[in-house]
Design an enzyme around this catalytic site. Structure first.
Site, PDB file in Angstrom:
ATOM      1  N   SER A 210       0.839  -1.183   0.000  1.00 11.13           N
ATOM      2  CA  SER A 210       0.000   0.000   0.000  1.00 11.13           C
ATOM      3  C   SER A 210       0.889   1.255   0.000  1.00 11.13           C
ATOM      4  O   SER A 210       1.761   1.376  -0.837  1.00 11.13           O
ATOM      5  CB  SER A 210      -0.953  -0.044   1.193  1.00 11.13           C
ATOM      6  N   ASP A 461      -8.653  -5.545  -5.599  1.00 12.38           N
ATOM      7  CA  ASP A 461      -8.266  -4.397  -4.775  1.00 12.38           C
ATOM      8  C   ASP A 461      -8.505  -3.110  -5.551  1.00 12.38           C
ATOM      9  O   ASP A 461      -7.909  -2.908  -6.611  1.00 12.38           O
ATOM     10  CB  ASP A 461      -6.788  -4.519  -4.402  1.00 12.38           C
ATOM     11  N   HIS A 486      -5.853  -6.582  -1.554  1.00 17.43           N
ATOM     12  CA  HIS A 486      -4.851  -5.627  -1.085  1.00 17.43           C
ATOM     13  C   HIS A 486      -3.644  -6.337  -0.461  1.00 17.43           C
ATOM     14  O   HIS A 486      -3.766  -6.985   0.561  1.00 17.43           O
ATOM     15  CB  HIS A 486      -5.505  -4.690  -0.064  1.00 17.43           C
TER      16      HIS A 486
END
Length: 526
Positions: A210, A461, A486
């Protein structure tokens, strides 16, 4: 997180990410102006580097038995590095020091004949333990590489706050919270650690998911003399300016639900207007508070909309093929399970009841919550600094189109700027990220300039839409899985992992082996 956590977290990257996510909503009285809530793991005694303070009691002894016992009890030990406040000026305050937390695991580290690699996680917007315990992939592959594992906490998060409880006090303190300062922190700490471990020639590979993945890829580009490669998972480095369509994030969330059930998608799309109408007066809010099992009577209808939006958005992000407890305790394929709940209602059932029941899977899958903190509550992972980052350099424009299951909304730089001035007395720099790190025509630029980066993404995601989804060169590789979520590849391997996850991780390991083998050959020739 627990099921009682507040719906409207301060945004991240989310880029939680860890939770990293988009910017917070602007309160409004009608659904037409409401915006969905955006949220954009022992170290042997005697080896603690200079300027480091070890505070892990389990590692304070002087014998191997103590270290082994600590390793069995916990997969890492905590240490603290005395880091400079400002790497880029020579003002009187620049050389002030603060304690930056990092975690070590040397269980599998090979020291002879040559030191094994350092696998370094570039910390996100939250407590470093949170990310370490959700990055089992690094622990899984460490024995194969003989790697030392290092997880470095991002400044201003967790315990690494330069000004303690006053770190978020004003722009005068928050001004030191930038991605460039964070990258410099990582470079200084890694360099010092290698020197004090007598492992100066050990190769370094950085990992991040991320926002941490964005930092990992940028670290490889900015500090190629420190890290020989980077694995950036779910890293939306293209979610800026006009590089990625602004509506793509929420369209991706919606597509996840629509792919499971058109009825499910339609129910969620219909609930917002109903909630707004019912919540337009005190009586309606009281009834909705009862429906939503709120711990306290809800004061604003937007709070209910945000509570639902958070559940649907985060569930799409973590639509893992196996049970997980990253954002919340959830079953395998939670989007499918949410839609099963909605589809199980009889025809004509109340749309609000359907949406609430589905969202309860996110907040209360374990069934232990007697009520929900719809408004207020504390953030258990220390994400508070992301609001500042989203108001300075991390400006990710997002809109909601008619194709989405959320109410349509736009993005206005002027409105964003006014909100940030009111909150922090700072004006966002819309173009700073692409000026500092690039992004436009990235395939042509990095094809000749960059090397040794893996961008991994799963198309379930919604952050994947702002990621690198195609190979740029023979050494800048995009690994994309249709059903991945994710930074799924960073999670610990399980016996129930589908073959495509196993294959994705296998490719990552093979590529990293290639980087290290080439590095060792180059060192030998030197």
């Amino acid at each position: 997180m627990t099921a009682s956590m507040p719906a409207a977290l301060v945004p991240a990257l989310l880029l939680l990410l860890a939770a990293f996510a988009p910017e917070p909503p602007v309160a409004a009285a009608t659904s037409s102006s409401w915006r969905p809530t955006h949220r954009p793991p022992p170290f042997p005694a005697g080896l603690a580097p200079l300027h480091h303070q070890q505070r892990a009691a389990s590692a304070s002894g002087t014998n191997a038995v103590t270290a082994s016992a600590a390793a069995a009890a916990k997969p890492f030990t905590a240490h603290y590095f005395q880091q400079e406040l400002d790497h880029f000026t020579f003002t009187p305050n620049a050389s002030n020091l603060f304690s930056q937390k990092y975690l070590l695991n040397d269980t599998f580290w090979r020291r002879k004949p040559a030191a094994g690699p350092l696998f370094v996680y570039t910390g996100n917007e939250g407590d470093i333990e949170w990310f370490a315990t959700n990055t089992g992939f690094m622990f899984d592959i460490a024995p194969d590489f003989g790697a030392l594992l290092v997880f470095i906490e991002h400044r201003f998060y967790g315990e690494s706050k330069p000004f303690g409880n006053d770190s978020y006090k004003s722009a005068d303190t928050l001004g030191y919270l930038t991605s460039t300062q964070a990258l410099a922190d990582f470079a200084v700490l890694i360099t010092s650690l290698k020197q004090n471990l007598s492992a100066v020639d050990a190769p370094v590979v950085v990992f991040g998911g991320s926002y941490g993945g964005m930092l990992a890829s940028w670290f490889r580009l900015k500090y190629p003399h420190v890290a020989i490669g980077a694995l950036a998972s779910s890293a939306p480095i293209l979610q800026f300016e006009d590089i990625t369509p602004w509506s793509s994030f929420y369209e991706a969330v919606s597509e996840d639900f629509k792919s499971e059930s058109l009825n499910c998608f339609s129910v969620i799309k219909a609930v917002w207007d109903v909630l707004t109408v019912r919540g337009s007066n005190d009586t309606g809010l009281l009834e909705l508070s009862k429906t939503f099992r709120a711990c306290k009577t809800v004061l604003l209808p937007n709070s209910l909309l945000d509570w639902l939006s958070t559940a649907f958005t985060y569930t799409a992000m973590v639509d893992y093929p196996t049970p997980a407890n990253f954002m919340q305790n959830l079953p395998a394929y939670p989007v499918k399970e949410m839609c099963k709940i909605i589809d199980s209602f009889p025809a004509g059932a109340d749309v609000v009841e359907k949406a609430f029941a589905a969202a309860s899977l996110y907040y209360n899958y374990t069934g232990d919550q007697k009520c929900f903190e719809v408004e207020g509550g504390d953030d258990p992972h220390g994400l508070s600094g992301w609001g500042w980052q989203a108001c300075t350099e991390m400006v990710m424009p997002m809109t909601v189109s008619n194709e989405s299951m959320f109410p349509p909304s736009g993005f206005s730089y002027e409105e964003k700027s006014e909100g940030c001035i009111a909150a922090y007395d700072v004006r966002p720099r819309m173009h700073w990220i692409t000026t500092e790190y690039g992004g436009h025509k990235i395939d042509k630029v990095l094809k000749r300039f960059g090397s040794n980066i893996i961008f991994s993404n799963g198309m379930r995601d919604p952050w994947s839409r702002g990621g690198v989804l195609k190979n740029i060169s023979s050494s800048i590789i995009a690994l994309v899985t249709e059903k991945g979520a994710h930074h799924l590849d960073f999670r610990s391997a399980t016996k129930d992992d589908p073959d495509w996850v196993v294959e994705q991780r296998r490719q990552e390991v093979e590529i990293i082996h290639g980087w290290i083998d080439q590095y060792n050959k180059d060192i030998a020739q030197m």
